[in-house]
Design an enzyme around this catalytic site. Structure first.
Site, PDB file in Angstrom:
ATOM      1  N   ASP A  47       0.807  -1.215   0.000  1.00 38.31           N
ATOM      2  CA  ASP A  47       0.000   0.000   0.000  1.00 38.31           C
ATOM      3  C   ASP A  47       0.843   1.268   0.000  1.00 38.31           C
ATOM      4  O   ASP A  47       2.032   1.232   0.252  1.00 38.31           O
ATOM      5  CB  ASP A  47      -0.836   0.044   1.290  1.00 38.31           C
ATOM      6  CG  ASP A  47      -2.028  -0.860   1.210  1.00 38.31           C
ATOM      7  OD1 ASP A  47      -2.520  -1.083   0.107  1.00 38.31           O
ATOM      8  OD2 ASP A  47      -2.459  -1.339   2.276  1.00 38.31           O
ATOM      9  N   LYS A  69      -2.920   4.403  -3.800  1.00 38.68           N
ATOM     10  CA  LYS A  69      -3.386   5.474  -4.695  1.00 38.68           C
ATOM     11  C   LYS A  69      -2.209   6.012  -5.491  1.00 38.68           C
ATOM     12  O   LYS A  69      -1.106   6.144  -4.991  1.00 38.68           O
ATOM     13  CB  LYS A  69      -3.984   6.616  -3.870  1.00 38.68           C
ATOM     14  CG  LYS A  69      -5.317   6.261  -3.308  1.00 38.68           C
ATOM     15  CD  LYS A  69      -6.042   7.514  -2.826  1.00 38.68           C
ATOM     16  CE  LYS A  69      -7.277   7.120  -2.065  1.00 38.68           C
ATOM     17  NZ  LYS A  69      -7.176   7.362  -0.626  1.00 38.68           N
ATOM     18  N   MET A 182      -7.061   9.128  10.257  1.00 41.84           N
ATOM     19  CA  MET A 182      -7.750   9.674   9.082  1.00 41.84           C
ATOM     20  C   MET A 182      -8.664  10.846   9.446  1.00 41.84           C
ATOM     21  O   MET A 182      -9.738  10.990   8.867  1.00 41.84           O
ATOM     22  CB  MET A 182      -8.583   8.560   8.400  1.00 41.84           C
ATOM     23  CG  MET A 182      -7.732   7.417   7.880  1.00 41.84           C
ATOM     24  SD  MET A 182      -8.715   6.102   7.137  1.00 41.84           S
ATOM     25  CE  MET A 182      -9.253   5.212   8.576  1.00 41.84           C
TER      26      MET A 182
HETATM   27  N1  SAH Z   1      -3.623   0.159   9.464  1.00 38.12           N
HETATM   28  C1  SAH Z   1      -3.022   1.456   9.724  1.00 38.12           C
HETATM   29  C2  SAH Z   1      -4.025   2.576   9.600  1.00 38.12           C
HETATM   30  C3  SAH Z   1      -4.561   2.777   8.207  1.00 38.12           C
HETATM   31  S1  SAH Z   1      -5.603   4.184   8.110  1.00 38.12           S
HETATM   32  C4  SAH Z   1      -2.386   1.443  11.110  1.00 38.12           C
HETATM   33  O1  SAH Z   1      -2.647   0.544  11.908  1.00 38.12           O
HETATM   34  O2  SAH Z   1      -1.592   2.343  11.379  1.00 38.12           O
HETATM   35  C5  SAH Z   1      -4.458   5.424   7.637  1.00 38.12           C
HETATM   36  C6  SAH Z   1      -4.295   6.443   8.752  1.00 38.12           C
HETATM   37  O3  SAH Z   1      -3.346   5.977   9.700  1.00 38.12           O
HETATM   38  C7  SAH Z   1      -3.743   7.774   8.303  1.00 38.12           C
HETATM   39  O4  SAH Z   1      -4.747   8.602   7.770  1.00 38.12           O
HETATM   40  C8  SAH Z   1      -3.197   8.323   9.594  1.00 38.12           C
HETATM   41  O5  SAH Z   1      -4.245   8.814  10.418  1.00 38.12           O
HETATM   42  C9  SAH Z   1      -2.653   7.078  10.251  1.00 38.12           C
HETATM   43  N2  SAH Z   1      -1.205   6.914   9.964  1.00 38.12           N
HETATM   44  C10 SAH Z   1      -0.634   5.967   9.208  1.00 38.12           C
HETATM   45  N3  SAH Z   1       0.709   6.105   9.206  1.00 38.12           N
HETATM   46  C11 SAH Z   1       0.982   7.164  10.008  1.00 38.12           C
HETATM   47  C12 SAH Z   1       2.167   7.810  10.425  1.00 38.12           C
HETATM   48  N4  SAH Z   1       3.384   7.393  10.023  1.00 38.12           N
HETATM   49  N5  SAH Z   1       2.068   8.881  11.247  1.00 38.12           N
HETATM   50  C13 SAH Z   1       0.879   9.304  11.684  1.00 38.12           C
HETATM   51  N6  SAH Z   1      -0.274   8.747  11.338  1.00 38.12           N
HETATM   52  C14 SAH Z   1      -0.235   7.672  10.502  1.00 38.12           C
END
Ligand code: SAH
Length: 274
Positions: A47, A69, A182
């Site tokens: 992803d 995306k 998100m």
């Molecule tokens: N499965 C992922 C979440 C996917 S939804 C997990 O467990 O982390 C995607 C959201 O995760 C983003 O919009 C943001 O809110 C958060 N996110 C993912 N990577 C991040 C990062 N390095 N720093 C801060 N927020 C992050």
């Protein structure tokens, strides 16, 4: 106690799929089991939020398929992703489905397992460090603290405008620490609604952008100021609303640069130190 089987005996797993959590960004934050799976993969399906550095752990000749995306192009649908996983596994390949954070935290891992299970394909899930926990950790914000915060809740802020979601936000807002993924685009609205539901406007709030990457940034404010203070911050970002969010001011250990507004209250500080 049963001995845990050595990981190396678990491979090869031709014709199966391993859903692996990649962690929040820094490649070191993948689990040993996830790294092992990657090093044995025939195919890696990954992803946008996965750090591409992780692909260096794969062996020569493995196939890498990006399904995130892409600018200017329609994103690959969940159905298409499911089809790729199924067809590669049916070809007898060992497929690693690499997902940002943890596969089961807002990662549609459940949907992918349903598709695999429905088709009778073997799969495993390798949990990852979710950004829900990594972002506060890398910003120096404990999510619980003796006497100060005994509960935390993780929600998505993506769909916060509807009435159903207002109820989700209301009940989640009662947790001591509220972690929102998100949610950056809806941050002002989220903060406004939480205040409307009775959360104090001076409740500390923080936004952590690109947690665990070298250009990680954190801003700290309060429910009433965070929307404005976080202006210009970009996805991926995690929002933390909690009395503990102000601790980033004192406990931050990773950010290169930090902008801050509220100080942890002397009462909070004394409890933490004392
Ligand atoms: N499965 C992922 C979440 C996917 S939804 C997990 O467990 O982390 C995607 C959201 O995760 C983003 O919009 C943001 O809110 C958060 N996110 C993912 N990577 C991040 C990062 N390095 N720093 C801060 N927020 C992050």
């Amino acid at each position: 106690m049963k001995h845990i089987k050595s990981d190396s005996r678990r491979f090869p797993k031709s014709g199966s799929v391993s859903l692996v959590g990649a962690g929040p960004g820094d490649p070191d934050l993948i689990t040993v089991r996830g790294a092992n799976a990657l090093s044995h993969a025939d195919v890696v399906v990954y992803d946008r939020l996965v750090n591409p550095e992780l692909l260096k752990m794969t062996r020569d000749g493995s196939e890498h398929i990006y399904v995130g995306k892409r600018a200017g192009k329609p994103s690959v649908s969940q159905d298409q992703i499911n089809r790729i996983l199924l067809s590669k596994a049916l070809e007898g390949k060992f497929v690693v489905r690499l997902k940002g954070g943890d596969p089961f935290v807002f990662g549609r891992g459940g949907e992918e397992c349903e598709a695999l299970s429905g088709a009778g394909i073997r799969y495993e899930v390798v949990p990852g460090i979710s950004s829900a926990l990594a972002a506060p950790a890398f910003a120096g914000i404990p999510v619980t603290h003796r006497k100060l915060a005994r509960s935390f809740t993780v929600i998505t802020g993506h769909t916060i405008r509807g009435e159903d979601d207002a109820e989700v936000l209301r009940s989640a807002g009662e947790s001591d620490t509220l972690i929102i993924l998100m949610g950056l685009k809806n941050l002002e609205e989220i903060a406004r609604r939480l205040i409307g539901f009775g959360r104090a406007p001076d409740t500390p709030a923080a936004v952590v952008e690109r947690a665990s990457y070298l250009n990680q940034r954190t801003v700290v404010g309060t429910l009433s100021t965070i929307g404005e203070r976080a202006e210009g911050m970009e996805s991926p970002a995690t929002i933390i609303i909690s009395p503990l969010a102000a601790m980033a001011n004192d406990l931050s250990w990773f950010d290169q640069e930090e902008t801050t507004e509220v100080e942890a209250s002397p009462q909070l500080k004394s409890k933490i130190v004392g």
